[in-house]
Write a protein that holds these residues in place. Structure first.
Motif, mmCIF file in Angstrom:
data_model
loop_
_atom_site.group_PDB
_atom_site.id
_atom_site.type_symbol
_atom_site.label_atom_id
_atom_site.label_comp_id
_atom_site.label_asym_id
_atom_site.label_seq_id
_atom_site.Cartn_x
_atom_site.Cartn_y
_atom_site.Cartn_z
ATOM 1 N N VAL A 6 0.848 -1.186 0.000
ATOM 2 C CA VAL A 6 0.000 0.000 0.000
ATOM 3 C C VAL A 6 0.887 1.240 0.000
ATOM 4 O O VAL A 6 1.836 1.338 0.786
ATOM 5 C CB VAL A 6 -0.928 0.011 1.243
ATOM 6 C CG1 VAL A 6 -1.781 1.275 1.270
ATOM 7 C CG2 VAL A 6 -1.802 -1.241 1.275
ATOM 8 N N ALA A 7 0.577 2.183 -0.888
ATOM 9 C CA ALA A 7 1.287 3.464 -0.945
ATOM 10 C C ALA A 7 0.441 4.527 -0.258
ATOM 11 O O ALA A 7 -0.793 4.523 -0.375
ATOM 12 C CB ALA A 7 1.553 3.857 -2.388
ATOM 13 N N LEU A 8 1.105 5.425 0.458
ATOM 14 C CA LEU A 8 0.430 6.513 1.167
ATOM 15 C C LEU A 8 1.092 7.833 0.806
ATOM 16 O O LEU A 8 2.311 7.887 0.605
ATOM 17 C CB LEU A 8 0.534 6.328 2.684
ATOM 18 C CG LEU A 8 -0.021 5.048 3.264
ATOM 19 C CD1 LEU A 8 1.074 4.011 3.399
ATOM 20 C CD2 LEU A 8 -0.639 5.314 4.605
ATOM 21 N N GLY A 9 0.276 8.887 0.760
ATOM 22 C CA GLY A 9 0.824 10.208 0.488
ATOM 23 C C GLY A 9 -0.042 11.298 1.092
ATOM 24 O O GLY A 9 -1.243 11.119 1.295
ATOM 25 N N SER A 10 0.576 12.432 1.378
ATOM 26 C CA SER A 10 -0.118 13.598 1.911
ATOM 27 C C SER A 10 0.661 14.851 1.538
ATOM 28 O O SER A 10 1.889 14.822 1.483
ATOM 29 C CB SER A 10 -0.217 13.510 3.440
ATOM 30 O OG SER A 10 -0.741 14.722 3.979
ATOM 31 N N ASN A 11 -0.078 15.939 1.284
ATOM 32 C CA ASN A 11 0.612 17.222 1.130
ATOM 33 C C ASN A 11 -0.180 18.370 1.747
ATOM 34 O O ASN A 11 0.026 19.524 1.407
ATOM 35 C CB ASN A 11 0.969 17.502 -0.338
ATOM 36 C CG ASN A 11 -0.214 17.911 -1.170
ATOM 37 O OD1 ASN A 11 -1.361 17.597 -0.858
ATOM 38 N ND2 ASN A 11 0.049 18.609 -2.261
ATOM 39 N N ARG A 12 -1.068 18.020 2.691
ATOM 40 C CA ARG A 12 -1.805 19.039 3.433
ATOM 41 C C ARG A 12 -1.742 18.733 4.920
ATOM 42 O O ARG A 12 -1.761 17.582 5.322
ATOM 43 C CB ARG A 12 -3.265 19.080 2.987
ATOM 44 C CG ARG A 12 -3.403 19.599 1.570
ATOM 45 C CD ARG A 12 -4.816 19.895 1.177
ATOM 46 N NE ARG A 12 -5.447 20.811 2.112
ATOM 47 C CZ ARG A 12 -6.760 20.818 2.312
ATOM 48 N NH1 ARG A 12 -7.550 19.985 1.684
ATOM 49 N NH2 ARG A 12 -7.287 21.671 3.164
ATOM 50 N N ALA A 51 4.553 14.143 1.214
ATOM 51 C CA ALA A 51 5.225 13.143 2.046
ATOM 52 C C ALA A 51 4.660 11.807 1.575
ATOM 53 O O ALA A 51 3.436 11.642 1.489
ATOM 54 C CB ALA A 51 4.912 13.362 3.521
ATOM 55 N N ASN A 52 5.533 10.867 1.213
ATOM 56 C CA ASN A 52 5.103 9.563 0.700
ATOM 57 C C ASN A 52 5.756 8.442 1.476
ATOM 58 O O ASN A 52 6.879 8.579 1.972
ATOM 59 C CB ASN A 52 5.444 9.422 -0.782
ATOM 60 C CG ASN A 52 4.595 10.303 -1.660
ATOM 61 O OD1 ASN A 52 5.040 11.358 -2.088
ATOM 62 N ND2 ASN A 52 3.372 9.904 -1.899
ATOM 63 N N ALA A 53 5.057 7.317 1.546
ATOM 64 C CA ALA A 53 5.561 6.116 2.214
ATOM 65 C C ALA A 53 4.841 4.912 1.634
ATOM 66 O O ALA A 53 3.914 5.044 0.830
ATOM 67 C CB ALA A 53 5.342 6.193 3.726
ATOM 68 N N ALA A 54 5.281 3.738 2.057
ATOM 69 C CA ALA A 54 4.633 2.480 1.656
ATOM 70 C C ALA A 54 4.656 1.544 2.854
ATOM 71 O O ALA A 54 5.500 1.670 3.743
ATOM 72 C CB ALA A 54 5.360 1.860 0.474
ATOM 73 N N LEU A 55 3.723 0.609 2.849
ATOM 74 C CA LEU A 55 3.742 -0.429 3.874
ATOM 75 C C LEU A 55 3.290 -1.746 3.276
ATOM 76 O O LEU A 55 2.643 -1.789 2.232
ATOM 77 C CB LEU A 55 2.897 -0.041 5.091
ATOM 78 C CG LEU A 55 1.410 0.236 4.949
ATOM 79 C CD1 LEU A 55 0.578 -1.028 4.851
ATOM 80 C CD2 LEU A 55 0.942 1.031 6.146
#
Length: 162
Positions: free
Chosen positions: A7-13, A58-62
């Motif tokens: 799963v990829a996750l991202g946020s910019n707010r 900001a991005n990450a994966a798990l």
């Protein structure tokens, strides 16, 4: 039967409780443990804005082991996005949280609103960089290429044409 998901996750707010996008992604990684067992978490990395987005991401994966089938996990991820304050809006725009199923241990999946592997993962460093930190040897269905191979295709220098 349990399946394994990338799963990829991202946020910019910013979020009122979790702060800057990095904090949002870290909090979301914790929340996703409600859907199974998180077996690996990437570092959170900063990536440039894309498309209509105005701010860096900001991005990450798990890696998640879950009893949920792909449509049920997608519904759970979309519920989590809404709980974090995501609202429908402009494609590629700013968002509090974005969660995508990139791959799963069951191979390919196609249904209305869901395609696994994610159709554009191989062209996205913001997905491949964190994913390779935790699952570089994961192979796509019907492919001999690993995530590390896809990442190398995007990052290695190419010779100039003569």
């Amino acid at each position: 039967m349990s399946s394994t998901y990338l799963v990829a996750l991202g946020s910019n707010r910013r979020h009122r409780s979790y702060g800057a996008p990095e904090g949002v992604v870290r909090a979301a990684m914790e929340e996703l443990a409600a859907f199974g067992t998180v077996t690996a978490r990437s570092p959170v990395i900063a990536t440039p804005a894309m498309g209509a987005a105005q701010r860096r991401f900001a991005n990450a994966a798990l890696v998640l082991d879950s009893e949920l089938d792909p449509p049920a996990l997608l519904a759970a991820l979309k519920h989590t996005e809404r709980a974090f304050g995501r609202r429908r809006g402009q494609r590629w725009g700013d968002r509090v949280l974005d969660c995508d199923i990139i791959a799963w241990s069951g191979g390919a999946w196609r249904s209305k609103g869901l395609a696994i592997p994610h159709p554009a993962f191989a062209q996205r460093r913001f997905v491949l960089d964190p994913a390779c930190a935790i699952a570089p040897h994961w192979r796509g269905p019907n492919s001999a290429l690993t995530l590390a191979h896809y990442q190398a295709r995007l990052t290695r220098p190419r010779p100039l044409p003569r």
